[in-house]
Design an enzyme around this catalytic site. Structure first.
Site, mmCIF file in Angstrom:
data_model
loop_
_atom_site.group_PDB
_atom_site.id
_atom_site.type_symbol
_atom_site.label_atom_id
_atom_site.label_comp_id
_atom_site.label_asym_id
_atom_site.label_seq_id
_atom_site.Cartn_x
_atom_site.Cartn_y
_atom_site.Cartn_z
ATOM 1 N NE ARG A 87 27.205 -38.986 -43.845
ATOM 2 C CZ ARG A 87 25.866 -39.837 -44.551
ATOM 3 N NH1 ARG A 87 26.196 -39.210 -45.789
ATOM 4 N NH2 ARG A 87 25.906 -40.121 -43.966
ATOM 5 C CE1 TYR A 101 35.332 -50.389 -37.238
ATOM 6 C CE2 TYR A 101 36.928 -48.994 -35.619
ATOM 7 C CZ TYR A 101 35.660 -49.562 -35.789
ATOM 8 O OH TYR A 101 34.456 -48.981 -35.331
ATOM 9 N NE ARG A 140 32.321 -39.813 -35.011
ATOM 10 C CZ ARG A 140 32.231 -40.679 -34.639
ATOM 11 N NH1 ARG A 140 31.135 -40.707 -34.699
ATOM 12 N NH2 ARG A 140 32.938 -41.819 -34.650
ATOM 13 N NE ARG A 184 25.927 -39.324 -37.262
ATOM 14 C CZ ARG A 184 25.634 -41.052 -37.055
ATOM 15 N NH1 ARG A 184 25.734 -41.601 -37.523
ATOM 16 N NH2 ARG A 184 27.061 -41.341 -35.919
#
Ligand code: CP3
Length: 354
Positions: A44, A159, A31, A35
């Protein structure tokens, strides 16, 4: 005519992945584009997360600019684990603040037949990934390897069954132990689809593959061996032998011997085990990647330096260490601590005997 060796071949990342000695320990972070970065948050505001993944120019741009900003030793393709499920028949959504949601998740073993295996035709629905790889490879310096990735069969199956994030994995585990025939069918469809997907990423231009089994840590060694390992093996066997394969699993160091047996030439470990102990468990035949607790990057600078050096010291003199976190960068991480971490790792001499 001799084929010229590409410049990335002798990069610290690929040398460490091959367990060759390096002048400085390579570092990249799971990552690393996310963010915590103001420029990512600005993007975003204009695009949803899935829109970013599906726009190859933007995905490639995020991949490249993040590496340039911090001086990471490898780029990881900006993409996600879950879009592969869409051409397999699942509807994927990322709601604001709620993570991934699959509305038409599997109701139980009876639903296995609606999971559509990815052949060449359906794989074409993921062309945006392969195009992003081509663009990123084109735009990156030749010295920087590009990492492709996919979810492992268990994490993707979980998932598909849970339909989102869970703590107990109750539905997945019940499915697995109640109907082992349907489970095998599901896992084989997942494994063969993932195998084709990663092979196509290699053809499109990645230099290494990471397989994320982020959720397998919820299993006992016995269940992992029986219900997961044979299918993860199918994926690793499909990766060409000259492409380093990183096998990342989190949450359960007791699975390490089986994780190594399931495949990969580099074993990715989280912070729940001392990195030297983890390496002793899997043995010197593997390279190792990890394993700073991501939370440390939210702490004071002295802590970042101290904890990073403790890891580097623990593996000093042992070729084959790739520095990473034990899991992804947290959104609240100060950008300056990421720079400090890269600097700390790069200043270290991995060969010096102290
Ligand atoms: O590492 C990178 O920088 C490359 C990009 C990447 C993302 N996800 C981008 C992302 C990679 C390699 C992943 C892998 C991934 N995705 C995993 C395995 C790693 C892990 O964390 O265990 C998993 C489980 C997913 C599925 C996923 N994607 C979840 C559960 C979430 C929501 C939770 C969260 O952190 O937001 C995502 C969203 C996601 N994937 C974001 C990014 C940058 C945030 C999306 C946003 O902007 O809101």
């Amino acid at each position: 005519m001799a084929v010229e060796t590409p410049a990335w071949y002798d990069s610290p990342f690929l040398k460490a992945a091959r367990r060759e000695p390096v002048e400085r320990t390579p570092i990249w972070l799971m990552r690393q584009a996310g963010r915590y970065l103001p420029e990512y948050r600005a993007l975003r505001e204009k695009y949803s997360f899935l829109e970013l993944c599906r726009k190859p120019e933007l995905a490639a741009e995020i991949t490249i600019s993040t590496v340039a900003r911090f001086g990471f030793d490898a780029a990881i393709l900006f993409a996600d684990l879950l879009p592969i499920l869409e051409p397999m028949g699942f509807e994927l959504r990322f709601g604001p603040g709620e993570g991934p949601v699959i509305r038409n998740h599997l109701g139980g073993p009876k639903d296995v037949d609606r999971v559509q295996e990815l052949g060449e035709d359906r794989l074409a629905e993921l062309d945006f990934v392969f195009e992003a790889i081509r663009l990123a490879r084109e735009g990156l310096p030749k010295t920087i390897p590009l990492i492709g990735f996919a979810g492992a069969p268990f994490t993707l199956a979980a998932y598909a069954i849970e339909g989102g994030t869970t703590r107990s994995f109750e539905r997945t585990k019940c499915f697995m132990i109640e109907d082992s025939g349907a489970w095998r069918e599901l896992m084989e469809r997942m494994a063969r689809s993932i195998a084709r997907y990663v092979k196509k990423q290699v053809t499109a231009g990645v230099q290494a593959i990471q397989i994320f089994d982020s959720w397998a840590g919820c299993l006992s060694p016995k269940h992992y061996q029986q219900f997961v390992l044979p299918y993860t093996q199918i994926v690793f066997e499909a990766i060409p032998a000259d492409v380093p394969a990183i096998h990342f699993l989190t949450g359960n160091p007791m699975l390490l011997p089986l994780q190594a047996k399931a495949g990969g030439t580099v074993i990715g470990v989280d912070w729940r085990i001392d990195i030297g102990d983890a390496w002793d468990v899997v043995g010197d035949g593997y390279a190792i990647q990890g394993n700073l607790d991501p939370v440390v990057l939210c702490g004071p600078e002295e802590l970042v330096v101290h904890e990073a050096r403790a890891i580097l010291q623990r593996v000093r003199g042992r070729p084959g260490h790739i520095f990473n976190l034990g899991h992804g960068v947290l959104p609240s991480t100060p950008v300056s601590n990421v720079s400090l971490l890269v600097q700390t790792v790069h200043e270290w001499n991995p060969r010096q005997i102290s």
